[in-house]
Design a protein around this motif. Structure first.
Motif, short mmCIF file in Angstrom:
data_model
loop_
_atom_site.label_atom_id
_atom_site.label_comp_id
_atom_site.label_asym_id
_atom_site.label_seq_id
_atom_site.Cartn_x
_atom_site.Cartn_y
_atom_site.Cartn_z
N HIS A 32 0.74 -1.29 -0.13
CA HIS A 32 0.05 0.13 -0.13
C HIS A 32 1.09 1.20 -0.10
CE1 HIS A 32 -2.68 3.06 1.18
NE2 HIS A 32 -2.21 3.14 2.38
N HIS A 61 3.18 7.70 6.01
CA HIS A 61 1.87 8.25 6.44
C HIS A 61 0.79 7.36 7.23
CE1 HIS A 61 0.03 5.81 3.11
NE2 HIS A 61 -0.91 5.97 3.77
N ASP A 62 1.30 6.00 7.04
CA ASP A 62 0.35 5.19 8.03
C ASP A 62 0.82 4.84 9.11
OD1 ASP A 62 -2.11 5.07 6.90
OD2 ASP A 62 -1.64 3.57 5.45
N ASP A 126 -3.70 8.68 -1.24
CA ASP A 126 -4.08 7.50 -0.12
C ASP A 126 -5.43 7.10 -0.54
OD1 ASP A 126 -3.53 5.85 2.09
OD2 ASP A 126 -4.39 7.39 3.28
N ARG A 138 -8.23 -4.23 -1.44
CA ARG A 138 -7.79 -3.87 0.11
C ARG A 138 -9.05 -4.00 1.22
NH1 ARG A 138 -6.19 1.78 0.88
NH2 ARG A 138 -5.00 1.00 2.70
NI NI Z 1 -2.70 4.65 3.87
#
Ligand code: NI
Ligand code: ADP
Length: 207
Positions: A32, A61-62, A126, A138
């Motif tokens: 991802h 970012h995650d 995203d 996902r």
């Molecule tokens: Ni994400």
């Protein structure tokens, strides 16, 4: 253009994150991150913005997402520390942290500050990975990890179909950039075709 130092910093971050998230089971895995980075770079080619900020924010970012269980997550403080270890400039760290703390779907109603171009691009990237073929893949991964059904007649219970209808079908209208909107339109259309075929196969009529 990225300097050699920035390229090295991005590669250090990418390999750290890929190692950290490689087995993450709910769709925030290393693949991802790779897709979001690629999408963000492609959007930036059309929209501009600082490529270093965009790529670094996409890569990390995650890592501080509340939804991740502790095994995969860093605290914001730990992430800032990591960025310092890679010798990222402190002003850039602030910029990157601002982007990633304010961009999640859940926080969109809580935004006070206007979004920066870099933040808008990473958020679009995203969100794009939550729709289209990758988004469909996902959503089933997430539901599998959480024990949610594909669909159910119990309107109170979570399911893949419910999540697609309530969240994913709205994402195309939440895109920030022109390039993001165009990509979202194509992904949305594909998702609608998938839903139509899937519901026919399952004998589901419109509730
Ligand atoms: Ni994400
Ligand atoms: P991100 O942090 O990457 O923006 P989210 O944490 O919102 O994404 O969700 C991660 C993935 O899991 C997304 O593809 C999303 O569609 C999916 N997902 C999130 N919540 C649910 C749910 N309740 N049921 C099914 N899939 C979900």
């Amino acid at each position: 253009m990225l300097t050699i130092m920035q390229q090295n910093q991005l590669e250090a971050a990418a390999s750290f994150v890929s190692n950290k998230l490689k087995d993450e089971p709910t769709g925030h895995d290393a693949a991802h991150i790779d897709r979001v980075r690629l999408l963000a770079v492609n959007i930036a080619k059309q929209e501009g913005g600082s490529l270093f900020i965009i790529e670094m924010a996409a890569i990390v970012h995650d890592l501080i997402d509340e939804k991740l269980s502790s095994e995969w997550k860093l605290s914001p403080h730990q992430l800032e520390h990591q960025l310092l270890l890679w010798e990222v400039d402190t002003r850039d760290i602030r910029y990157i942290m601002d982007i990633i703390t304010s961009m999640s779907f859940r926080h969109r109603h809580m935004q006070h500050k206007p979004m920066t171009l870099e933040g808008a691009i990473v958020q679009d990237a995203d969100r794009l990975d939550a729709i289209g073929a990758s988004g469909i893949a996902r959503v089933f991964t997430y539901a599998g990890a959480k024990g949610e059904p594909h669909y159910t007649h119990d309107s109170q219970q979570g399911s893949v179909l419910k999540h697609i209808k309530e969240k994913l079908l709205n994402l195309k209208d939440l895109m920030n950039t022109r390039a993001g909107k165009q990509l979202a339109k194509e992904r949305h259309e594909f998702m609608c075709l998938f839903i139509k075929t899937w519901k026919e196969e399952c004998g589901l009529t419109d509730e």
